[in-house]
Scaffold this motif. Sequence first.
Motif, mmCIF file in Angstrom:
data_model
loop_
_atom_site.group_PDB
_atom_site.id
_atom_site.type_symbol
_atom_site.label_atom_id
_atom_site.label_comp_id
_atom_site.label_asym_id
_atom_site.label_seq_id
_atom_site.Cartn_x
_atom_site.Cartn_y
_atom_site.Cartn_z
ATOM 1 N N ILE A 188 0.884 -1.166 0.000
ATOM 2 C CA ILE A 188 0.000 0.000 0.000
ATOM 3 C C ILE A 188 0.920 1.214 0.000
ATOM 4 C CG2 ILE A 188 -1.848 1.226 1.212
ATOM 5 C CD1 ILE A 188 -2.358 -1.539 2.676
ATOM 6 N N SER A 189 1.006 1.875 -1.147
ATOM 7 C CA SER A 189 1.944 2.987 -1.313
ATOM 8 C C SER A 189 1.185 4.306 -1.397
ATOM 9 C CB SER A 189 2.788 2.792 -2.577
ATOM 10 O OG SER A 189 3.510 1.581 -2.488
ATOM 11 N N ASN A 190 1.412 5.138 -0.392
ATOM 12 C CA ASN A 190 0.737 6.436 -0.326
ATOM 13 C C ASN A 190 1.359 7.435 -1.288
ATOM 14 O OD1 ASN A 190 -1.107 5.888 1.966
ATOM 15 N ND2 ASN A 190 0.813 5.569 3.058
ATOM 16 N N TYR A 191 0.537 8.328 -1.790
ATOM 17 C CA TYR A 191 0.991 9.382 -2.697
ATOM 18 C C TYR A 191 1.150 10.706 -1.975
ATOM 19 C CZ TYR A 191 0.350 6.843 -7.085
ATOM 20 O OH TYR A 191 0.473 5.973 -8.133
ATOM 21 N N LYS A 192 2.134 11.482 -2.411
ATOM 22 C CA LYS A 192 2.268 12.893 -2.058
ATOM 23 C C LYS A 192 2.214 13.618 -3.391
ATOM 24 C CE LYS A 192 5.018 16.132 0.606
ATOM 25 N NZ LYS A 192 6.167 16.250 1.528
ATOM 26 N N GLY A 193 1.096 14.253 -3.676
ATOM 27 C CA GLY A 193 0.883 14.797 -5.022
ATOM 28 C C GLY A 193 0.758 13.647 -5.995
ATOM 29 N N GLU A 194 1.628 13.621 -6.994
ATOM 30 C CA GLU A 194 1.600 12.536 -7.981
ATOM 31 C C GLU A 194 2.717 11.522 -7.745
ATOM 32 O OE1 GLU A 194 -0.925 12.079 -10.182
ATOM 33 O OE2 GLU A 194 -1.750 13.748 -9.020
ATOM 34 N N GLU A 195 3.483 11.685 -6.689
ATOM 35 C CA GLU A 195 4.633 10.802 -6.429
ATOM 36 C C GLU A 195 4.319 9.795 -5.326
ATOM 37 O OE1 GLU A 195 7.549 10.919 -8.192
ATOM 38 O OE2 GLU A 195 6.566 12.458 -9.409
ATOM 39 N N ASN A 196 4.760 8.537 -5.522
ATOM 40 C CA ASN A 196 4.610 7.553 -4.448
ATOM 41 C C ASN A 196 5.887 6.766 -4.176
ATOM 42 O OD1 ASN A 196 4.603 5.730 -6.557
ATOM 43 N ND2 ASN A 196 2.888 4.552 -5.791
ATOM 44 N N VAL A 197 6.918 6.948 -4.991
ATOM 45 C CA VAL A 197 8.183 6.240 -4.761
ATOM 46 C C VAL A 197 9.322 6.991 -5.439
ATOM 47 C CG1 VAL A 197 7.926 4.723 -6.786
ATOM 48 C CG2 VAL A 197 9.340 3.974 -4.847
ATOM 49 N N THR A 198 10.491 6.935 -4.803
ATOM 50 C CA THR A 198 11.735 7.416 -5.413
ATOM 51 C C THR A 198 12.695 6.240 -5.415
ATOM 52 O OG1 THR A 198 11.405 9.654 -4.567
ATOM 53 C CG2 THR A 198 13.650 9.063 -5.230
ATOM 54 N N TRP A 199 13.046 5.781 -6.629
ATOM 55 C CA TRP A 199 13.916 4.617 -6.756
ATOM 56 C C TRP A 199 15.370 5.027 -6.666
ATOM 57 C CZ3 TRP A 199 11.975 0.077 -6.031
ATOM 58 C CH2 TRP A 199 10.630 -0.166 -6.338
ATOM 59 N N LEU A 200 16.169 4.191 -5.990
ATOM 60 C CA LEU A 200 17.593 4.427 -5.804
ATOM 61 C C LEU A 200 18.373 3.246 -6.388
ATOM 62 C CD1 LEU A 200 17.145 5.718 -2.139
ATOM 63 C CD2 LEU A 200 17.407 7.124 -4.196
ATOM 64 N N LYS A 201 19.597 3.052 -5.928
ATOM 65 C CA LYS A 201 20.458 2.016 -6.519
ATOM 66 C C LYS A 201 20.020 0.607 -6.113
ATOM 67 C CE LYS A 201 23.977 2.191 -2.873
ATOM 68 N NZ LYS A 201 24.201 0.825 -2.461
ATOM 69 N N PRO A 202 20.409 -0.394 -6.901
ATOM 70 C CA PRO A 202 20.082 -1.775 -6.546
ATOM 71 C C PRO A 202 20.737 -2.204 -5.234
ATOM 72 C CG PRO A 202 20.743 -1.631 -8.848
ATOM 73 C CD PRO A 202 21.056 -0.298 -8.223
ATOM 74 N N VAL A 203 20.104 -3.152 -4.565
ATOM 75 C CA VAL A 203 20.712 -3.827 -3.419
ATOM 76 C C VAL A 203 21.766 -4.760 -4.011
ATOM 77 C CG1 VAL A 203 20.291 -5.456 -1.533
ATOM 78 C CG2 VAL A 203 18.591 -3.696 -2.072
ATOM 79 N N SER A 204 23.008 -4.603 -3.596
ATOM 80 C CA SER A 204 24.089 -5.401 -4.184
ATOM 81 C C SER A 204 23.971 -6.866 -3.747
ATOM 82 C CB SER A 204 25.452 -4.851 -3.760
ATOM 83 O OG SER A 204 25.671 -5.096 -2.381
ATOM 84 N N ASP A 205 24.602 -7.745 -4.505
ATOM 85 C CA ASP A 205 24.630 -9.158 -4.127
ATOM 86 C C ASP A 205 25.304 -9.321 -2.766
ATOM 87 O OD1 ASP A 205 23.314 -9.927 -6.428
ATOM 88 O OD2 ASP A 205 25.148 -10.456 -7.504
ATOM 89 N N GLU A 206 26.324 -8.502 -2.495
ATOM 90 C CA GLU A 206 27.014 -8.572 -1.201
ATOM 91 C C GLU A 206 26.068 -8.189 -0.062
ATOM 92 O OE1 GLU A 206 29.702 -8.403 -4.479
ATOM 93 O OE2 GLU A 206 28.216 -6.895 -3.916
ATOM 94 N N GLU A 207 25.296 -7.111 -0.234
ATOM 95 C CA GLU A 207 24.320 -6.695 0.782
ATOM 96 C C GLU A 207 23.271 -7.793 0.990
ATOM 97 O OE1 GLU A 207 23.931 -1.867 0.408
ATOM 98 O OE2 GLU A 207 23.287 -3.049 -1.330
ATOM 99 N N PHE A 208 22.781 -8.356 -0.118
ATOM 100 C CA PHE A 208 21.747 -9.388 -0.039
ATOM 101 C C PHE A 208 22.294 -10.656 0.605
ATOM 102 C CE2 PHE A 208 19.058 -12.783 -1.885
ATOM 103 C CZ PHE A 208 17.832 -12.355 -1.393
ATOM 104 N N ASP A 209 23.491 -11.070 0.198
ATOM 105 C CA ASP A 209 24.096 -12.290 0.764
ATOM 106 C C ASP A 209 24.306 -12.129 2.278
ATOM 107 O OD1 ASP A 209 24.077 -13.374 -1.761
ATOM 108 O OD2 ASP A 209 26.228 -13.076 -2.115
ATOM 109 N N ALA A 210 24.664 -10.924 2.717
ATOM 110 C CA ALA A 210 24.923 -10.687 4.148
ATOM 111 C C ALA A 210 23.665 -10.914 4.995
ATOM 112 C CB ALA A 210 25.458 -9.276 4.365
ATOM 113 N N VAL A 211 22.491 -10.561 4.485
ATOM 114 C CA VAL A 211 21.267 -10.754 5.273
ATOM 115 C C VAL A 211 20.752 -12.191 5.212
ATOM 116 C CG1 VAL A 211 20.584 -8.335 5.002
ATOM 117 C CG2 VAL A 211 19.546 -10.065 3.540
ATOM 118 N N ASN A 212 21.259 -12.964 4.258
ATOM 119 C CA ASN A 212 20.818 -14.348 4.098
ATOM 120 C C ASN A 212 21.704 -15.347 4.836
ATOM 121 O OD1 ASN A 212 18.461 -14.938 2.077
ATOM 122 N ND2 ASN A 212 19.493 -13.104 1.347
ATOM 123 N N LYS A 213 22.677 -14.876 5.597
ATOM 124 C CA LYS A 213 23.576 -15.793 6.325
ATOM 125 C C LYS A 213 22.897 -16.399 7.518
ATOM 126 C CE LYS A 213 27.836 -13.901 4.808
ATOM 127 N NZ LYS A 213 28.964 -13.961 4.472
#
Length: 134
Positions: free
Chosen positions: A109-134
Motif C-alpha cells: 500500500i503505497s501512499n501518494y504525495k501529489g503525484e509521487e509515491n516512490v523514489t527509486w535508488l540504486k540496486p541492493v548489491s549481491d554482497e548486501e543481499f548475501d549478508a542478510v541471508n547468512k
Amino acid sequence: METENSLFPKGDKLESGYFTGDAFLKPLLAKDRNNEFALGSVTFEPGARTNWHTHPKGQVLIVTEGEGFYQEKGKSAQSIKKGDVVNIPENITHWHGATANTRMVHIAISNYKGEENVTWLKPVSDEEFDAVNK
C-alpha cells in the motif's frame, strides 16, 4: 509457481529495472479521487528484491505468503513472513524482497504525495543481499 492458496494471481513480470531477480505485480487498486494510495500484490521469487527506495508518504506491506526481508538503510535486516505487517515511515531508505531460498508475496500500500509515491535508488548489491541471508 502460484499455489492454490494464493490470494491473487501472480500478475506481470516487473521489467522496470527497479528489481533484481524475478518479481511480479498484480495491481489491485489505482490511486483515485477517494484513495491517495495504490495497492498491489507483489510476488518475489527466491532471491528477488527491490532496489533501495523511499516513499514520500510512507508505505505498508502485508505479507501474504512465504518469507523475506525488510531492511532500512543503516539498520539490520528484519525477517518477514506470512501475516506480518510492516509500516514504513515516509522518506526512509529501504528495500524488501524474498530470501535467497524462499518466495515471498506481499500486498504493498503505497501512499501518494501529489503525484509521487516512490523514489527509486540504486540496486541492493549481491554482497548486501548475501549478508542478510547468512
